[in-house]
Design a protein around this motif. Structure first.
Motif, mmCIF file in Angstrom:
data_model
loop_
_atom_site.group_PDB
_atom_site.id
_atom_site.type_symbol
_atom_site.label_atom_id
_atom_site.label_comp_id
_atom_site.label_asym_id
_atom_site.label_seq_id
_atom_site.Cartn_x
_atom_site.Cartn_y
_atom_site.Cartn_z
ATOM 1 N N SER A 144 25.102 -34.509 33.420
ATOM 2 C CA SER A 144 26.023 -34.530 34.363
ATOM 3 C C SER A 144 27.568 -34.264 33.736
ATOM 4 O O SER A 144 28.207 -33.138 33.755
ATOM 5 C CB SER A 144 26.814 -35.727 35.220
ATOM 6 O OG SER A 144 25.478 -36.132 35.733
ATOM 7 N N LEU A 177 29.915 -36.635 37.706
ATOM 8 C CA LEU A 177 28.606 -35.804 38.687
ATOM 9 C C LEU A 177 28.026 -36.285 38.646
ATOM 10 O O LEU A 177 26.942 -35.670 38.918
ATOM 11 C CB LEU A 177 28.967 -34.396 37.869
ATOM 12 C CG LEU A 177 29.708 -33.256 37.955
ATOM 13 C CD1 LEU A 177 29.899 -31.984 36.953
ATOM 14 C CD2 LEU A 177 30.126 -32.865 39.052
ATOM 15 N N SER A 178 27.454 -37.993 38.598
ATOM 16 C CA SER A 178 26.323 -38.244 38.619
ATOM 17 C C SER A 178 26.283 -38.997 40.109
ATOM 18 O O SER A 178 27.178 -39.541 40.630
ATOM 19 C CB SER A 178 26.545 -40.130 37.941
ATOM 20 O OG SER A 178 25.545 -40.290 37.965
#
Length: 444
Positions: free
Chosen positions: A116, A47-48
């Motif tokens: 994240s 999710l970064s």
């Protein structure tokens, strides 16, 4: 399989969220909490993502190693954290525990990688959410028109060839969103799109802090003669300092060199919150910094039904202001509210009304301010005053939590703009800055 449409209350919708940055993840969590089924397409593993970070296309003096540097931490305003605590209390507690308070203030700064990780864990453990990592969107799928002459989006075709059907497609693809192109490919009228060069050029260096170093977070934005200086640290791990100049100030372009950058930064370090650490790689040069705004409802009619754009995929502004993450959270809540308030056929119109009432006025204030800076001779980030009062539109925002956060964001921008306009120009003069850059360029 396409879930039945109808009223949000008592009817489960299937939603596809395109993009797994912080805003996309928040949309998914908020809708899943309402009982909806959500598929999240994460084009890149994890999710970064820069999709919600406010960064834009950049060039680097040491491109390959610098791309591996952690992205800047997230600044979380108090009003945004209160809203997160109200909507998703367990997640909010995890975010608070992973954050550090800004010294002397109530803002929180959280490492992006930690945020994240927290969001990825929440998505994986939340019933009703399916996270598809490494899968992006190739095109939109259309169904039977709900409005004459307007395509109805009923899902997406992934870049792996999979058809994912949905009642609602949420575009959370950030500044790089391809929604306008995808809509054009299925015959939708072109949405209103306004892009504006902010007139600024950013020179950022990242620093590695001691592994044992922990402490208060740092976030500051100071305005000096011809230059603004921003510092961002989460209290642990890498931190960054950014020098912001007018995009037309050719005399200051040598800041792209590490040695020149260091000489210039040294002039201002005594006036900034203290951080220590060794520089990582070269200078991250943002040579084109756009503000953008898109509206998908024109003349009271959506260009397409069944899809909305959120966060930076809707509008993006200067990341140095630190408003992006909180604006994104508010926008995610507005998606949930639009889905909650009636039948699925009208989600696009309700979302547009909420966005135009609560977020668009702030975006327009920011871009108007930046445009005034560009038209002023010798314009620099701290050279032009702006009234500190929020616009008259604030009077009609109502009293709900979303309206409260909108007022907080307006007030924060007023404070930032007032600070820029009332700069006393203490610190080094432009002459001293230019002289520092003109010294020996060995090592640049």
């Amino acid at each position: 399989m396409l879930m039945p449409s109808g009223t949000a209350e008592g009817c489960v919708m299937h939603v596809v969220v395109c993009g797994a940055g912080p805003v996309g993840a928040m949309v998914a969590l908020l809708l899943a909490a309402e009982g909806h089924q959500v598929t999240v397409l994460a084009q890149r593993p994890g999710l970064s993502s820069s999709a919600d970070s406010g960064t834009c296309e950049q060039t680097h003096t040491a491109s390959d190693p610098l791309r591996k540097t952690e992205e800047p931490p997230l600044l979380l305003l108090p009003g945004a954290m209160l809203m997160a605590a109200r909507e998703l209390p367990d997640l909010a507690r995890k975010l608070v525990s992973a954050s550090a308070a800004v010294e002397g203030g109530t803002d929180l700064v959280a490492p992006r990688a930690v945020v994240s990780s927290v969001l990825r864990e929440e998505l994986s453990q939340t019933d009703g959410i399916r996270l598809e990592r490494g899968i992006g969107v190739a095109s939109l799928l259309t169904g039977t028109e709900r409005l004459p002459g307007r395509p109805h989006i009923q899902g997406v075709l992934t870049d792996t060839g999979q058809a994912v059907l949905a009642d609602l497609v949420v575009d959370a693809g950030g500044r790089g969103s391809e929604m306008v192109k995808w809509l054009s490919e299925v015959g939708a009228p072109r949405p209103l799109e306004d892009r504006q060069d902010t007139g600024f050029r950013l020179y950022t260096r990242h620093f590695a802090a001691s592994e044992t170093r922990t402490g208060s977070a740092r976030w500051s934005l100071h305005h000096f003669d011809s230059i603004s200086v921003a510092l961002l640290s989460a209290g642990q791990g890498p931190w960054s300092m950014t020098l912001c100049i007018s995009d037309e100030d050719l005399e200051l372009f040598p800041l792209a060199g590490p040695s020149a950058w260091s000489r210039a930064a040294g002039l201002y370090e005594p006036l900034l919150p203290r951080c220590s650490g060794s520089p990582l790689h070269g200078v991250w040069v943002t040579s084109r910094l756009d503000s953008c705004y898109r509206r998908f409802v024109i003349g009271g009619r959506p260009v397409a039904t069944g899809t909305v754009s959120v966060g930076n995929a809707w509008a993006a502004t200067n990341p140095l202001l630190g408003l992006g993450p909180s604006m994104g959270l508010l926008h995610a809540v507005l998606v949930r509210d639009a889905v909650r308030q009636g039948n699925a056929e009208d989600v696009v119109l309700r979302f547009d009304r909420l966005t135009e009432g609560l977020l668009t006025p702030l975006h327009h204030r920011i871009t108007d301010w930046e445009e005034r800076l560009q038209t002023r001779d010798g314009g620099s980030p701290g050279s032009l005053p702006l009234e500190a009062h929020a616009p008259e539109a604030l009077a009609g925002l109502g009293m709900g939590p979303a309206a409260g956060l909108a007022r907080d964001l307006q007030a924060r921008f007023s404070t930032l703009a007032d600070s820029a306009g009332s700069s006393t120009r203490t610190g080094p003069s432009r002459t001293e800055l230019v002289k520092a850059l003109a010294r020996s360029t060995i090592g640049i």
